[in-house]
Design a protein around this motif. Structure first.
Motif, PDB file in Angstrom:
ATOM      1  N   ILE A   1       5.567  61.242 -12.423  1.00  0.00           N
ATOM      2  CA  ILE A   1       5.764  60.004 -13.175  1.00  0.00           C
ATOM      3  C   ILE A   1       4.516  59.695 -13.995  1.00  0.00           C
ATOM      4  N   PHE A   2       3.349  59.884 -13.378  1.00  0.00           N
ATOM      5  CA  PHE A   2       2.084  59.618 -14.074  1.00  0.00           C
ATOM      6  C   PHE A   2       1.918  60.539 -15.282  1.00  0.00           C
ATOM      7  N   ILE A   3       2.211  61.823 -15.120  1.00  0.00           N
ATOM      8  CA  ILE A   3       2.074  62.786 -16.216  1.00  0.00           C
ATOM      9  C   ILE A   3       3.007  62.414 -17.370  1.00  0.00           C
ATOM     10  N   ALA A   4       4.261  62.073 -17.040  1.00  0.00           N
ATOM     11  CA  ALA A   4       5.237  61.723 -18.077  1.00  0.00           C
ATOM     12  C   ALA A   4       4.789  60.499 -18.868  1.00  0.00           C
ATOM     13  N   LEU A   5       4.260  59.497 -18.171  1.00  0.00           N
ATOM     14  CA  LEU A   5       3.844  58.278 -18.863  1.00  0.00           C
ATOM     15  C   LEU A   5       2.485  58.425 -19.532  1.00  0.00           C
ATOM     16  N   ALA A   6       1.629  59.297 -19.004  1.00  0.00           N
ATOM     17  CA  ALA A   6       0.355  59.572 -19.674  1.00  0.00           C
ATOM     18  C   ALA A   6       0.622  60.259 -21.016  1.00  0.00           C
ATOM     19  N   ALA A   7       1.568  61.208 -21.018  1.00  0.00           N
ATOM     20  CA  ALA A   7       1.948  61.873 -22.267  1.00  0.00           C
ATOM     21  C   ALA A   7       2.581  60.874 -23.232  1.00  0.00           C
ATOM     22  N   SER A   8       3.392  59.955 -22.689  1.00  0.00           N
ATOM     23  CA  SER A   8       4.011  58.917 -23.520  1.00  0.00           C
ATOM     24  C   SER A   8       2.948  58.011 -24.136  1.00  0.00           C
ATOM     25  N   ALA A   9       1.942  57.655 -23.326  1.00  0.00           N
ATOM     26  CA  ALA A   9       0.863  56.788 -23.812  1.00  0.00           C
ATOM     27  C   ALA A   9       0.100  57.457 -24.944  1.00  0.00           C
ATOM     28  N   LEU A  10      -0.158  58.757 -24.814  1.00  0.00           N
ATOM     29  CA  LEU A  10      -0.871  59.483 -25.870  1.00  0.00           C
ATOM     30  C   LEU A  10      -0.070  59.480 -27.171  1.00  0.00           C
ATOM     31  N   LEU A  11       1.231  59.720 -27.075  1.00  0.00           N
ATOM     32  CA  LEU A  11       2.081  59.731 -28.268  1.00  0.00           C
ATOM     33  C   LEU A  11       2.070  58.377 -28.958  1.00  0.00           C
ATOM     34  N   LEU A  12       2.253  57.312 -28.183  1.00  0.00           N
ATOM     35  CA  LEU A  12       2.279  55.970 -28.765  1.00  0.00           C
ATOM     36  C   LEU A  12       0.902  55.572 -29.295  1.00  0.00           C
ATOM     37  N   TYR A  13      -0.150  56.006 -28.602  1.00  0.00           N
ATOM     38  CA  TYR A  13      -1.523  55.702 -29.016  1.00  0.00           C
ATOM     39  C   TYR A  13      -1.813  56.285 -30.402  1.00  0.00           C
TER      40      TYR A  13
ATOM     41  N   MET B   1       4.026  73.422  -7.749  1.00  0.00           N
ATOM     42  CA  MET B   1       3.671  73.232  -9.159  1.00  0.00           C
ATOM     43  C   MET B   1       4.909  73.269 -10.055  1.00  0.00           C
ATOM     44  N   THR B   2       5.842  74.191  -9.752  1.00  0.00           N
ATOM     45  CA  THR B   2       7.070  74.287 -10.539  1.00  0.00           C
ATOM     46  C   THR B   2       7.880  73.009 -10.442  1.00  0.00           C
ATOM     47  N   GLU B   3       7.970  72.453  -9.222  1.00  0.00           N
ATOM     48  CA  GLU B   3       8.711  71.209  -9.026  1.00  0.00           C
ATOM     49  C   GLU B   3       8.040  70.055  -9.762  1.00  0.00           C
ATOM     50  N   LEU B   4       6.708  70.036  -9.757  1.00  0.00           N
ATOM     51  CA  LEU B   4       5.968  68.982 -10.448  1.00  0.00           C
ATOM     52  C   LEU B   4       6.249  69.023 -11.945  1.00  0.00           C
ATOM     53  N   VAL B   5       6.183  70.210 -12.538  1.00  0.00           N
ATOM     54  CA  VAL B   5       6.427  70.364 -13.972  1.00  0.00           C
ATOM     55  C   VAL B   5       7.862  69.986 -14.322  1.00  0.00           C
ATOM     56  N   SER B   6       8.807  70.436 -13.493  1.00  0.00           N
ATOM     57  CA  SER B   6      10.214  70.143 -13.755  1.00  0.00           C
ATOM     58  C   SER B   6      10.494  68.646 -13.725  1.00  0.00           C
ATOM     59  N   LEU B   7       9.965  67.970 -12.694  1.00  0.00           N
ATOM     60  CA  LEU B   7      10.166  66.525 -12.589  1.00  0.00           C
ATOM     61  C   LEU B   7       9.494  65.782 -13.739  1.00  0.00           C
ATOM     62  N   ALA B   8       8.275  66.213 -14.100  1.00  0.00           N
ATOM     63  CA  ALA B   8       7.556  65.569 -15.200  1.00  0.00           C
ATOM     64  C   ALA B   8       8.344  65.699 -16.502  1.00  0.00           C
ATOM     65  N   LEU B   9       8.934  66.856 -16.738  1.00  0.00           N
ATOM     66  CA  LEU B   9       9.728  67.068 -17.949  1.00  0.00           C
ATOM     67  C   LEU B   9      10.992  66.207 -17.945  1.00  0.00           C
ATOM     68  N   ILE B  10      11.637  66.110 -16.774  1.00  0.00           N
ATOM     69  CA  ILE B  10      12.837  65.277 -16.662  1.00  0.00           C
ATOM     70  C   ILE B  10      12.493  63.825 -16.954  1.00  0.00           C
ATOM     71  N   TYR B  11      11.426  63.333 -16.334  1.00  0.00           N
ATOM     72  CA  TYR B  11      11.035  61.935 -16.526  1.00  0.00           C
ATOM     73  C   TYR B  11      10.584  61.677 -17.961  1.00  0.00           C
ATOM     74  N   PHE B  12       9.891  62.634 -18.555  1.00  0.00           N
ATOM     75  CA  PHE B  12       9.462  62.484 -19.946  1.00  0.00           C
ATOM     76  C   PHE B  12      10.682  62.394 -20.859  1.00  0.00           C
ATOM     77  N   ALA B  13      11.705  63.194 -20.571  1.00  0.00           N
ATOM     78  CA  ALA B  13      12.911  63.200 -21.401  1.00  0.00           C
ATOM     79  C   ALA B  13      13.664  61.878 -21.300  1.00  0.00           C
ATOM     80  N   VAL B  14      13.792  61.334 -20.086  1.00  0.00           N
ATOM     81  CA  VAL B  14      14.562  60.095 -19.936  1.00  0.00           C
ATOM     82  C   VAL B  14      13.760  58.874 -20.394  1.00  0.00           C
ATOM     83  N   ILE B  15      12.434  58.944 -20.300  1.00  0.00           N
ATOM     84  CA  ILE B  15      11.600  57.856 -20.843  1.00  0.00           C
ATOM     85  C   ILE B  15      11.672  57.864 -22.367  1.00  0.00           C
ATOM     86  N   ASP B  16      11.741  59.058 -22.936  1.00  0.00           N
ATOM     87  CA  ASP B  16      11.947  59.262 -24.373  1.00  0.00           C
ATOM     88  C   ASP B  16      10.937  58.528 -25.255  1.00  0.00           C
ATOM     89  N   PRO B  17       9.639  58.831 -25.104  1.00  0.00           N
ATOM     90  CA  PRO B  17       8.640  58.151 -25.937  1.00  0.00           C
ATOM     91  C   PRO B  17       8.749  58.496 -27.417  1.00  0.00           C
TER      92      PRO B  17
END
Length: 208
Positions: free
Chosen positions: A151-163, A1-17
């Motif tokens: 990756i899915f979590i990062a882009l789902a969060a990005s989709a919500l922000l843009l939505y 779970m820790t690795e999942l959260v860490s990766l999701a945060l990294i991907y969310f940061a570099v996607i930069d929604p």
């Protein structure tokens, strides 16, 4: 779970929604908020599949074509720079005015903007693709699930922000939208040039 959260945060940061929101609103300024929401959701879906594809095959493709990550950055920066010039000169706005007059053209415009520039390179840009290739590990079932989920979590969060940003755009009038489009175009040009310079720096052509 820790690795999942860490990766999701990294991907969310570099996607930069968050940084993409003003650009997203500018390139969709002639659409109503429901159309903008469709563009946001479709763009994030496209970005998801692009990032997953590069997670699996990115190293193989780039090495086979003898393309370095620095060269990839330069190409991405060049694409963003061309988009920024259209925004500054108002050509994107004129094209959207024509699109609004024809439902079929408008539908094509929605698909086009969802794919590029929103899906690629704004969301799935050189930085995000490189990060997926560096941090992504698809060698086992467990790693595969963790990486795909992050990756899915990062882009789902990005989709919500843009939505929700699209929903809020209903309160921005045409004058503000036009001015914002020009300003964002200038900022996007600066970002594009910085990406290109970073690529040249990685190649050792310049030092910054």
């Amino acid at each position: 779970m820790t690795e999942l959260v860490s990766l999701a945060l990294i991907y969310f940061a570099v996607i930069d929604p968050i940084g993409t929101i003003p650009i997203f609103l500018s390139i969709t300024e002639r659409f109503d908020y429901k159309q903008k929401q469709r563009v946001a959701l479709r763009g994030c879906a496209i970005a998801f599949f692009v990032l997953v594809f590069f997670g699996f095959f990115g190293d193989l493709i780039l090495s086979h074509l003898k393309i370095s990550s620095a060269t990839f950055n330069i190409a991405g920066g060049a694409i963003l720079f061309l988009i920024s010039m259209e925004m500054v000169n108002g050509r994107r706005q004129a094209r959207k005015s024509k699109a609004a007059e024809n439902d079929q053209v408008a539908a094509e415009e929605l698909i086009r903007i969802s794919s590029s520039p929103l899906g690629v390179p704004l969301l799935a840009g050189p930085g995000a693709i490189t990060s997926i290739m560096v941090f992504g590990d698809f060698t086992s079932v467990d790693k595969l699930v963790i990486n795909l989920s992050s990756i899915f979590i990062a882009l789902a969060a990005s989709a919500l922000l843009l939505y929700f940003a699209a929903w809020g755009s209903r309160f921005i009038n045409l004058t503000i939208s036009t001015v914002m489009s020009r300003l964002v175009g200038i900022l996007l040009a600066a970002i594009a040039i910085q990406i290109i310079l970073n690529g040249f720096n990685e190649l050792g052509i310049i030092s910054i």
